[in-house]
Design a protein around this motif. Structure first.
Motif, PDB file in Angstrom:
ATOM      1  N   PHE A 120      10.414  25.348  32.260  1.00 35.76           N
ATOM      2  CA  PHE A 120      10.127  26.268  33.355  1.00 35.76           C
ATOM      3  C   PHE A 120      10.509  27.704  33.001  1.00 35.76           C
ATOM      4  O   PHE A 120      10.518  28.574  33.863  1.00 35.76           O
ATOM      5  CB  PHE A 120      10.855  25.834  34.628  1.00 35.76           C
ATOM      6  N   GLY A 121      10.845  27.939  31.734  1.00 35.70           N
ATOM      7  CA  GLY A 121      11.094  29.296  31.275  1.00 35.70           C
ATOM      8  C   GLY A 121      12.539  29.720  31.228  1.00 35.70           C
ATOM      9  O   GLY A 121      12.842  30.871  30.872  1.00 35.70           O
ATOM     10  N   PHE A 122      13.463  28.825  31.564  1.00 35.05           N
ATOM     11  CA  PHE A 122      14.879  29.166  31.504  1.00 35.05           C
ATOM     12  C   PHE A 122      15.401  28.993  30.077  1.00 35.05           C
ATOM     13  O   PHE A 122      14.883  28.179  29.309  1.00 35.05           O
ATOM     14  CB  PHE A 122      15.686  28.287  32.468  1.00 35.05           C
ATOM     15  N   VAL A 123      16.430  29.752  29.737  1.00 36.83           N
ATOM     16  CA  VAL A 123      16.985  29.689  28.384  1.00 36.83           C
ATOM     17  C   VAL A 123      18.362  29.037  28.423  1.00 36.83           C
ATOM     18  O   VAL A 123      19.103  29.144  29.402  1.00 36.83           O
ATOM     19  CB  VAL A 123      17.075  31.088  27.743  1.00 36.83           C
ATOM     20  N   ASP A 124      18.705  28.358  27.333  1.00 32.63           N
ATOM     21  CA  ASP A 124      20.010  27.712  27.200  1.00 32.63           C
ATOM     22  C   ASP A 124      21.082  28.741  26.877  1.00 32.63           C
ATOM     23  O   ASP A 124      20.816  29.807  26.314  1.00 32.63           O
ATOM     24  CB  ASP A 124      19.980  26.681  26.067  1.00 32.63           C
ATOM     25  N   TYR A 125      22.310  28.388  27.195  1.00 36.66           N
ATOM     26  CA  TYR A 125      23.473  29.172  26.768  1.00 36.66           C
ATOM     27  C   TYR A 125      24.041  28.491  25.525  1.00 36.66           C
ATOM     28  O   TYR A 125      25.166  27.980  25.511  1.00 36.66           O
ATOM     29  CB  TYR A 125      24.503  29.236  27.890  1.00 36.66           C
ATOM     30  N   ASP A 126      23.221  28.484  24.470  1.00 37.99           N
ATOM     31  CA  ASP A 126      23.601  27.718  23.285  1.00 37.99           C
ATOM     32  C   ASP A 126      24.699  28.394  22.479  1.00 37.99           C
ATOM     33  O   ASP A 126      25.223  27.808  21.532  1.00 37.99           O
ATOM     34  CB  ASP A 126      22.387  27.420  22.402  1.00 37.99           C
ATOM     35  N   GLU A 127      25.060  29.630  22.850  1.00 38.03           N
ATOM     36  CA  GLU A 127      26.257  30.228  22.252  1.00 38.03           C
ATOM     37  C   GLU A 127      27.522  29.517  22.753  1.00 38.03           C
ATOM     38  O   GLU A 127      28.561  29.557  22.101  1.00 38.03           O
ATOM     39  CB  GLU A 127      26.365  31.712  22.623  1.00 38.03           C
ATOM     40  N   PHE A 169      25.693  37.662  29.088  1.00 40.94           N
ATOM     41  CA  PHE A 169      25.294  38.250  30.368  1.00 40.94           C
ATOM     42  C   PHE A 169      23.799  38.535  30.423  1.00 40.94           C
ATOM     43  O   PHE A 169      23.159  38.367  31.465  1.00 40.94           O
ATOM     44  CB  PHE A 169      26.090  39.532  30.639  1.00 40.94           C
ATOM     45  N   ASP A 170      23.218  38.951  29.315  1.00 39.07           N
ATOM     46  CA  ASP A 170      21.771  39.203  29.291  1.00 39.07           C
ATOM     47  C   ASP A 170      20.989  37.927  29.605  1.00 39.07           C
ATOM     48  O   ASP A 170      19.959  37.966  30.294  1.00 39.07           O
ATOM     49  CB  ASP A 170      21.341  39.751  27.941  1.00 39.07           C
ATOM     50  N   LYS A 171      21.472  36.794  29.083  1.00 38.84           N
ATOM     51  CA  LYS A 171      20.809  35.521  29.373  1.00 38.84           C
ATOM     52  C   LYS A 171      20.979  35.132  30.845  1.00 38.84           C
ATOM     53  O   LYS A 171      20.054  34.582  31.466  1.00 38.84           O
ATOM     54  CB  LYS A 171      21.359  34.408  28.479  1.00 38.84           C
ATOM     55  N   LEU A 172      22.161  35.396  31.387  1.00 39.16           N
ATOM     56  CA  LEU A 172      22.391  35.097  32.800  1.00 39.16           C
ATOM     57  C   LEU A 172      21.420  35.876  33.674  1.00 39.16           C
ATOM     58  O   LEU A 172      20.833  35.324  34.619  1.00 39.16           O
ATOM     59  CB  LEU A 172      23.836  35.438  33.176  1.00 39.16           C
ATOM     60  N   GLN A 177      16.376  36.226  36.902  1.00 37.50           N
ATOM     61  CA  GLN A 177      15.066  36.832  37.136  1.00 37.50           C
ATOM     62  C   GLN A 177      13.959  35.794  37.046  1.00 37.50           C
ATOM     63  O   GLN A 177      12.989  35.834  37.815  1.00 37.50           O
ATOM     64  CB  GLN A 177      14.816  37.951  36.112  1.00 37.50           C
ATOM     65  N   GLN A 178      14.096  34.840  36.123  1.00 37.06           N
ATOM     66  CA  GLN A 178      13.097  33.774  36.018  1.00 37.06           C
ATOM     67  C   GLN A 178      13.067  32.935  37.290  1.00 37.06           C
ATOM     68  O   GLN A 178      12.001  32.544  37.772  1.00 37.06           O
ATOM     69  CB  GLN A 178      13.393  32.889  34.807  1.00 37.06           C
ATOM     70  N   ALA A 179      14.256  32.662  37.853  1.00 28.88           N
ATOM     71  CA  ALA A 179      14.317  31.931  39.117  1.00 28.88           C
ATOM     72  C   ALA A 179      13.649  32.726  40.228  1.00 28.88           C
ATOM     73  O   ALA A 179      12.912  32.165  41.057  1.00 28.88           O
ATOM     74  CB  ALA A 179      15.768  31.628  39.473  1.00 28.88           C
ATOM     75  N   MET A 180      13.888  34.036  40.260  1.00 27.68           N
ATOM     76  CA  MET A 180      13.260  34.873  41.289  1.00 27.68           C
ATOM     77  C   MET A 180      11.745  34.915  41.114  1.00 27.68           C
ATOM     78  O   MET A 180      10.994  34.951  42.099  1.00 27.68           O
ATOM     79  CB  MET A 180      13.841  36.287  41.240  1.00 27.68           C
ATOM     80  N   ASN A 181      11.287  34.908  39.875  1.00 30.71           N
ATOM     81  CA  ASN A 181       9.839  34.866  39.639  1.00 30.71           C
ATOM     82  C   ASN A 181       9.229  33.593  40.217  1.00 30.71           C
ATOM     83  O   ASN A 181       8.139  33.623  40.798  1.00 30.71           O
ATOM     84  CB  ASN A 181       9.552  34.937  38.134  1.00 30.71           C
TER      85      ASN A 181
END
Length: 213
Positions: A120-127, A169-172, A177-181
């Motif tokens: 659905f376009g979300f990114v992992d916090y793989d760091e 923080f950029d990923k957060l 924003q993806q959720a808002m979209n």
């Protein structure tokens, strides 16, 4: 999940709410499928944890309001989300909450839940996290892998955790924003239902969502 948290001595590390609603509420017995008893549904063979009520900033006798977050949420580094179903992919407000409130999170749910989030376009916090547990078909092993991710940060101090939070923080912000979209682009398949909720006082629900909609 609670049993595994106890197994790895993590119960007292974080802020946990365990209101024990199912055991305390007689109404739940009326929701069982035919032939299922309360003992079949509610009993779990705990090995490491003895269930007890654990309350955060809301007293046990207060009316539970799931639209508000306890103060401990803002004091925490991440959230361990326990979704509603461990057999199917079912996104609820439980997963939406940390996404919309800029909180790193992991979800205890079905196999490939996080993979489905990515679709659905979300990114992992793989760091921060090793998501290899996500594809594990055995629920016990899958949840063990999930808990190992949390155990990794149990000894970190606040300064270390803040540094980690700042690093993603950029990923957060991207995930929010993806959720808002998604929220602002209602699929036509459910547009009729959303429109109904906006204009009707749905019987049996008088919560704040009716006001906001």
């Amino acid at each position: 999940v609670m049993d595994l948290l106890a197994k790895h001595n993590l119960i007292d590390v974080g802020a946990i709410a365990w209101r024990d609603i199912n055991h305390a509420c007689d109404e739940v017995r009326h929701t069982f499928p035919e032939g299922m008893t309360d003992s079949m549904y509610l009993q779990y063979p705990y090995k490491y944890w003895k269930p007890k009520r654990m309350i955060l900033d809301m007293g046990i006798n207060e009316i539970f309001n799931q639209e508000t977050m306890p103060v401990e949420f803002n004091q925490s580094f991440m959230q361990l989300v326990t979704e509603s179903d461990s057999d199917i992919t079912f996104f609820t407000e439980k997963t939406a909450t940390p996404i919309l409130l800029n909180k790193p999170f992991l979800v205890a749910s079905n196999q490939n839940f996080h993979s489905r989030l990515r679709s659905f376009g979300f990114v992992d916090y793989d760091e921060l996290f090793d998501y290899s547990f996500d594809s594990e078909p055995d629920i016990t092993l899958r949840y063990e892998g999930l808990i190992e991710n949390i155990k990794r940060y149990a000894s970190f101090d606040n300064q270390q955790l803040k540094k980690l939070h700042d690093s993603i923080f950029d990923k957060l912000l991207y995930n929010k924003q993806q959720a808002m979209n998604i929220i602002n682009n209602i699929p036509p398949e459910i547009a009729e239902m959303v429109n109904y909720l906006k204009h009707e006082n749905v019987q049996g629900y008088d919560g704040p969502l009716n006001i906001f909609l």
